[in-house]
Design an enzyme around this catalytic site. Structure first.
Site, PDB file in Angstrom:
ATOM      1  N   GLY A  46       1.005  -1.092   0.082  1.00 30.56           N
ATOM      2  CA  GLY A  46      -0.033  -0.055  -0.010  1.00 30.56           C
ATOM      3  C   GLY A  46       0.936   1.323  -0.009  1.00 30.56           C
ATOM      4  O   GLY A  46       1.904   1.174   0.414  1.00 30.56           O
ATOM      5  N   GLN A  51       2.946  10.035   1.459  1.00 35.97           N
ATOM      6  CA  GLN A  51       4.352   9.268   1.367  1.00 35.97           C
ATOM      7  C   GLN A  51       5.202   9.506   0.180  1.00 35.97           C
ATOM      8  O   GLN A  51       6.462   9.293   0.171  1.00 35.97           O
ATOM      9  CB  GLN A  51       4.002   7.635   1.467  1.00 35.97           C
ATOM     10  CG  GLN A  51       3.612   7.107   2.716  1.00 35.97           C
ATOM     11  CD  GLN A  51       3.338   5.778   2.652  1.00 35.97           C
ATOM     12  OE1 GLN A  51       2.399   5.263   2.193  1.00 35.97           O
ATOM     13  NE2 GLN A  51       4.452   4.989   3.211  1.00 35.97           N
ATOM     14  N   CYS A  89       6.230  -0.522   7.082  1.00 39.38           N
ATOM     15  CA  CYS A  89       5.873   0.772   6.112  1.00 39.38           C
ATOM     16  C   CYS A  89       6.893   1.216   4.989  1.00 39.38           C
ATOM     17  O   CYS A  89       8.351   1.145   5.647  1.00 39.38           O
ATOM     18  CB  CYS A  89       5.678   1.944   7.201  1.00 39.38           C
ATOM     19  SG  CYS A  89       4.886   3.359   6.307  1.00 39.38           S
ATOM     20  N   LEU A  90       6.599   1.617   4.102  1.00 38.67           N
ATOM     21  CA  LEU A  90       7.706   1.873   2.898  1.00 38.67           C
ATOM     22  C   LEU A  90       8.223   3.229   3.459  1.00 38.67           C
ATOM     23  O   LEU A  90       9.371   3.575   2.932  1.00 38.67           O
ATOM     24  CB  LEU A  90       7.142   2.139   1.608  1.00 38.67           C
ATOM     25  CG  LEU A  90       6.666   0.817   1.078  1.00 38.67           C
ATOM     26  CD1 LEU A  90       5.796   1.348  -0.272  1.00 38.67           C
ATOM     27  CD2 LEU A  90       7.685   0.021   0.701  1.00 38.67           C
ATOM     28  N   HIS A 131      -4.077   1.151   7.771  1.00 38.13           N
ATOM     29  CA  HIS A 131      -2.743   1.430   7.667  1.00 38.13           C
ATOM     30  C   HIS A 131      -2.737   2.894   6.596  1.00 38.13           C
ATOM     31  O   HIS A 131      -2.191   3.866   6.943  1.00 38.13           O
ATOM     32  CB  HIS A 131      -1.838   0.497   7.056  1.00 38.13           C
ATOM     33  CG  HIS A 131      -0.362   1.074   7.056  1.00 38.13           C
ATOM     34  ND1 HIS A 131       0.578   0.364   7.931  1.00 38.13           N
ATOM     35  CD2 HIS A 131       0.335   1.758   6.267  1.00 38.13           C
ATOM     36  CE1 HIS A 131       1.656   1.013   7.606  1.00 38.13           C
ATOM     37  NE2 HIS A 131       1.543   1.904   6.622  1.00 38.13           N
ATOM     38  N   GLU A 132      -3.293   2.786   5.386  1.00 34.76           N
ATOM     39  CA  GLU A 132      -3.196   3.852   4.329  1.00 34.76           C
ATOM     40  C   GLU A 132      -4.171   4.921   5.010  1.00 34.76           C
ATOM     41  O   GLU A 132      -3.675   6.183   4.732  1.00 34.76           O
ATOM     42  CB  GLU A 132      -3.559   3.217   3.037  1.00 34.76           C
ATOM     43  CG  GLU A 132      -2.723   2.182   2.793  1.00 34.76           C
ATOM     44  CD  GLU A 132      -1.432   2.398   2.854  1.00 34.76           C
ATOM     45  OE1 GLU A 132      -0.889   3.590   2.677  1.00 34.76           O
ATOM     46  OE2 GLU A 132      -0.694   1.504   2.849  1.00 34.76           O
ATOM     47  N   HIS A 135      -2.355   7.193   7.323  1.00 38.78           N
ATOM     48  CA  HIS A 135      -1.462   8.135   6.782  1.00 38.78           C
ATOM     49  C   HIS A 135      -2.003   9.434   6.207  1.00 38.78           C
ATOM     50  O   HIS A 135      -1.297  10.529   6.196  1.00 38.78           O
ATOM     51  CB  HIS A 135      -0.791   7.330   5.242  1.00 38.78           C
ATOM     52  CG  HIS A 135       0.433   6.649   5.797  1.00 38.78           C
ATOM     53  ND1 HIS A 135       1.481   7.044   6.265  1.00 38.78           N
ATOM     54  CD2 HIS A 135       0.751   5.333   5.420  1.00 38.78           C
ATOM     55  CE1 HIS A 135       2.417   5.887   6.299  1.00 38.78           C
ATOM     56  NE2 HIS A 135       2.257   5.074   5.754  1.00 38.78           N
TER      57      HIS A 135
HETATM   58 ZN   LIG Z   1       3.090   3.113   5.715  1.00 43.01          ZN
END
Ligand SMILES: [Zn+2]
Length: 178
Positions: A46, A51, A89-90, A131-132, A135
């Site tokens: 995701g 991000q 998380c990226l 999660h998304e 963000h």
């Molecule tokens: Zn993340």
């Protein structure tokens, strides 16, 4: 399409509340295409617009069938149950945390043309929705976990729990980041 740079934890963009998307134009389409390409290249599950430094309410989630869901102005309508699970998380490469999430989540969102839709997700998809969408409100999963683990530490824990032998698919998917 272009691959965009994924910001990491110390970047202030990750702590901002994102603005709703109001224009469903070519710029939004480009952003969504870029998010998809960037997510594919990063092999994640995701990716949210903040991000990559865009403070708009848009995100991509990889579904169970490996297709990508575009969510514009997503919101959680309902949720049930709870599931503990490893989350990465990226924007925080190499780290993992155990995070409790609901195990069923119903969202509504708009597509790139502004059309509203609803969708339900369980298991990893429910986790990704949460999660998304977090963000987009400037929150990281690290706020929901007591401590972070390195990949090596996580490997040790999973080996001890025997999860790698019992749940190879879940393990593989669970270790991809968002
Ligand atoms: Zn993340």
């Amino acid at each position: 399409m272009a691959i965009r740079t994924i910001l990491t934890q110390d970047d202030p963009a990750l702590n901002k509340v994102c603005h709703p998307v109001t224009r469903f134009d070519d710029k939004l389409a480009d952003l969504l295409d870029d998010l998809k390409e960037t997510l594919t290249q990063a092999n994640g599950m995701g990716l949210a617009a903040p991000q990559v430094g865009i403070l708009r309410r848009a995100a991509i989630v990889l579904l169970e069938d490996e297709s990508m869901l575009e969510m514009v102005n997503p919101e959680i309508l309902d949720q049930r149950g709870e599931q503990p699970g490893w989350e990465g998380c990226l924007s925080l490469p190499g780290m993992w945390g155990n995070v409790m999430r609901p195990d069923w989540v119903k969202i509504r969102a708009q597509d790139r043309n502004g059309q509203w839709f609803e969708m339900e997700g369980t298991d990893m998809t429910a986790r990704c929705f949460c999660h998304e969408i977090s963000h987009l409100d400037g929150h990281m999963y690290t706020e929901l976990t007591e401590r972070l683990y390195t990949a090596e530490e996580l490997d040790e824990i999973l080996a001890q729990e025997g999860e790698q032998a019992n749940h190879p698919k879940r393990e593989r998917r669970g270790r991809r980041r968002r």
